[in-house]
Structure formats: structure tokens, C-alpha cells
Scaffold this active site. Structure first.
Site, PDB file in Angstrom:
ATOM      1  N   CYS A   1      28.802 -12.410   2.890  1.00  0.00           N
ATOM      2  CA  CYS A   1      28.459 -13.407   1.868  1.00  0.00           C
ATOM      3  C   CYS A   1      29.722 -13.901   1.152  1.00  0.00           C
ATOM      4  O   CYS A   1      30.335 -13.153   0.390  1.00  0.00           O
ATOM      5  CB  CYS A   1      27.475 -12.783   0.880  1.00  0.00           C
ATOM      6  SG  CYS A   1      27.159 -13.754  -0.603  1.00  0.00           S
TER       7      CYS A   1
ATOM      8  N   CYS B   1      29.597 -13.770  -2.649  1.00  0.00           N
ATOM      9  CA  CYS B   1      29.643 -12.375  -3.092  1.00  0.00           C
ATOM     10  C   CYS B   1      31.088 -11.875  -3.091  1.00  0.00           C
ATOM     11  O   CYS B   1      31.503 -11.159  -4.007  1.00  0.00           O
ATOM     12  CB  CYS B   1      28.797 -11.491  -2.181  1.00  0.00           C
ATOM     13  SG  CYS B   1      27.044 -11.909  -2.171  1.00  0.00           S
TER      14      CYS B   1
END
Length: 79
Positions: A3, A6
Site C-alpha cells: 500500500c 500506507c
């Protein structure tokens, strides 16, 4: 691991953990390795940051945001 947002917000979360040491517990959860946690709290998009107070979710942020936004959410609950 995969991600992008993230990975961007990860260092910010780690900074906040240091900044709020002794005032708040700050941690990260890998939703791929812990699907029961994401299901329990209704996490449908990542990154999702949850703010707890007395064991209850009191605030939520979906998506990567600047450190100041997250610090403001924490400060609001610590006041």
C-alpha cells in the site's frame, strides 16, 4: 507492504508515537495479517487510522494526511 499511502504515512505514525510517548499508545496493524481486526472495526480502505478513548473508537481518518491533522485528532482527545 503493497500500500503506497500506507508507506507514506508509516513514518508519520512512528513520529507521532515518539511525540506522544507517555500520553497515548500509538501502533500499526497489518490488515492482511490481521483480517479479524479490520473486520471488527469496519476498515474497508487503507490506510485507516482509528483513535480510541476508553476502549471505544472516537475518531477515524481514512487516507494519508499530514502529521498536523493526526496530531490535532490526538490533541482533541487528550484535552
Amino acid at each position: 507492504e503493497w500500500c503506497g499511502p500506507c508507506k507514506m504515512i508509516g513514518p508519520v505514525v512512528e513520529e507521532l508515537a515518539g511525540d506522544y510517548e507517555g500520553k497515548a499508545v500509538i501502533g500499526k496493524v497489518d490488515v492482511d495479517s490481521n483480517p479479524e481486526v479490520s473486520a471488527k472495526f469496519g476498515v474497508r480502505s487503507i490506510p485507516t487510522l482509528l483513535v480510541f478513548k476508553n476502549g471505544e473508537v472516537v475518531d477515524k481518518q481514512v487516507g494519508a494526511v499530514p502529521k498536523g491533522v493526526l496530531a490535532g485528532k490526538l490533541d482533541a482527545q487528550l484535552a
